[in-house]
Design a protein around this motif. Structure first.
Motif, short mmCIF file in Angstrom:
data_model
loop_
_atom_site.label_atom_id
_atom_site.label_comp_id
_atom_site.label_asym_id
_atom_site.label_seq_id
_atom_site.Cartn_x
_atom_site.Cartn_y
_atom_site.Cartn_z
N VAL A 88 81.92 41.56 17.01
CA VAL A 88 80.52 41.61 16.59
C VAL A 88 79.63 42.40 17.56
O VAL A 88 78.45 42.62 17.28
CB VAL A 88 79.93 40.19 16.41
CG1 VAL A 88 80.81 39.37 15.47
CG2 VAL A 88 79.75 39.49 17.75
N LYS A 89 80.21 42.82 18.66
CA LYS A 89 79.44 43.52 19.68
C LYS A 89 78.81 44.79 19.09
O LYS A 89 79.48 45.56 18.39
CB LYS A 89 80.35 43.86 20.86
CG LYS A 89 79.64 44.09 22.18
CD LYS A 89 80.66 44.17 23.32
CE LYS A 89 81.33 42.84 23.57
NZ LYS A 89 82.27 42.89 24.72
N GLY A 90 77.52 44.97 19.35
CA GLY A 90 76.81 46.13 18.81
C GLY A 90 76.22 45.90 17.44
O GLY A 90 75.40 46.70 16.98
N ARG A 91 76.61 44.82 16.77
CA ARG A 91 76.09 44.51 15.43
C ARG A 91 75.25 43.23 15.44
O ARG A 91 74.28 43.12 14.69
CB ARG A 91 77.23 44.36 14.43
CG ARG A 91 78.09 45.60 14.27
CD ARG A 91 79.08 45.44 13.11
NE ARG A 91 80.02 44.35 13.34
CZ ARG A 91 80.18 43.33 12.50
NH1 ARG A 91 79.45 43.24 11.40
NH2 ARG A 91 81.07 42.38 12.77
N PHE A 92 75.65 42.25 16.23
CA PHE A 92 74.97 40.96 16.28
C PHE A 92 74.18 40.84 17.58
O PHE A 92 74.60 41.36 18.63
CB PHE A 92 75.96 39.80 16.22
CG PHE A 92 76.66 39.63 14.90
CD1 PHE A 92 76.59 40.58 13.89
CD2 PHE A 92 77.43 38.48 14.67
CE1 PHE A 92 77.25 40.41 12.68
CE2 PHE A 92 78.08 38.29 13.47
CZ PHE A 92 78.00 39.26 12.48
N THR A 93 73.07 40.12 17.53
CA THR A 93 72.26 39.85 18.72
C THR A 93 71.87 38.38 18.75
O THR A 93 71.31 37.87 17.77
CB THR A 93 70.99 40.70 18.73
OG1 THR A 93 71.33 42.09 18.67
CG2 THR A 93 70.19 40.45 20.00
N ILE A 94 72.19 37.73 19.85
CA ILE A 94 71.80 36.33 20.04
C ILE A 94 70.52 36.31 20.88
O ILE A 94 70.35 37.13 21.80
CB ILE A 94 72.92 35.52 20.71
CG1 ILE A 94 72.58 34.02 20.71
CG2 ILE A 94 73.23 36.03 22.11
CD1 ILE A 94 73.74 33.14 21.15
N SER A 95 69.63 35.40 20.55
CA SER A 95 68.38 35.26 21.29
C SER A 95 67.92 33.81 21.19
O SER A 95 68.52 33.01 20.45
CB SER A 95 67.31 36.21 20.75
OG SER A 95 67.00 35.90 19.40
N ARG A 96 66.87 33.50 21.92
CA ARG A 96 66.34 32.14 21.86
C ARG A 96 64.85 32.17 22.16
O ARG A 96 64.36 33.07 22.87
CB ARG A 96 67.06 31.23 22.84
CG ARG A 96 66.90 31.58 24.29
CD ARG A 96 67.84 30.77 25.17
NE ARG A 96 67.56 29.34 25.07
CZ ARG A 96 68.45 28.39 25.35
NH1 ARG A 96 69.67 28.72 25.75
NH2 ARG A 96 68.10 27.12 25.25
#
Length: 124
Positions: A64-72
């Motif tokens: 998923v690297k480069g396509r997904f972004t985790i944040s909070r």
């Protein structure tokens, strides 16, 4: 006891985007690292992404690297997973998880609290 509630799943065409949210009941949410995992039928639960309590450190599965972004957003007690360029192989139930730590983990066994999951289906 931390309660986690995921939302934002659904059906999307390949190439599309979705944003998953994970709302936590815990007032000390900022003390917890958060992770996203997914499980497709017949497969084991697999790591997707993780984020440290401050949001300064993140980790992603290669798939998923480069396509997904985790944040909070600690003020909202919520973690997010922005998913872009979705592929049919991303189809799975997505779970968020929490563990009280000053680092983060990629292994499911390290997490103490889990949400109920939200279905993501990507059509071709």
């Amino acid at each position: 006891q931390v309660q986690l509630v995921e939302s934002g799943g659904g059906l999307v065409q390949a190439g599309g985007s979705l944003r998953l949210s994970c709302a936590a009941s815990e007032r000390t949410f900022s003390s917890y690292a958060m992770g996203w995992f997914r499980q497709a039928p017949g497969n084991d639960r697999e790591f997707v992404a993780a984020i440290s309590w401050s949001g300064s450190r993140t980790s992603y599965a290669d798939s998923v690297k480069g396509r997904f972004t985790i944040s909070r957003d600690n003020a909202k007690n919520t973690a997010y997973l922005q998913m872009n360029s979705l592929k049919p192989e991303d189809t799975a139930v997505y779970y968020c998880a929490a563990v009280r730590t000053n680092t983060y983990y990629t292994g499911a066994s390290e997490y103490d609290y889990w949400g109920q999951g939200t279905q993501v289906t990507v059509s071709s």
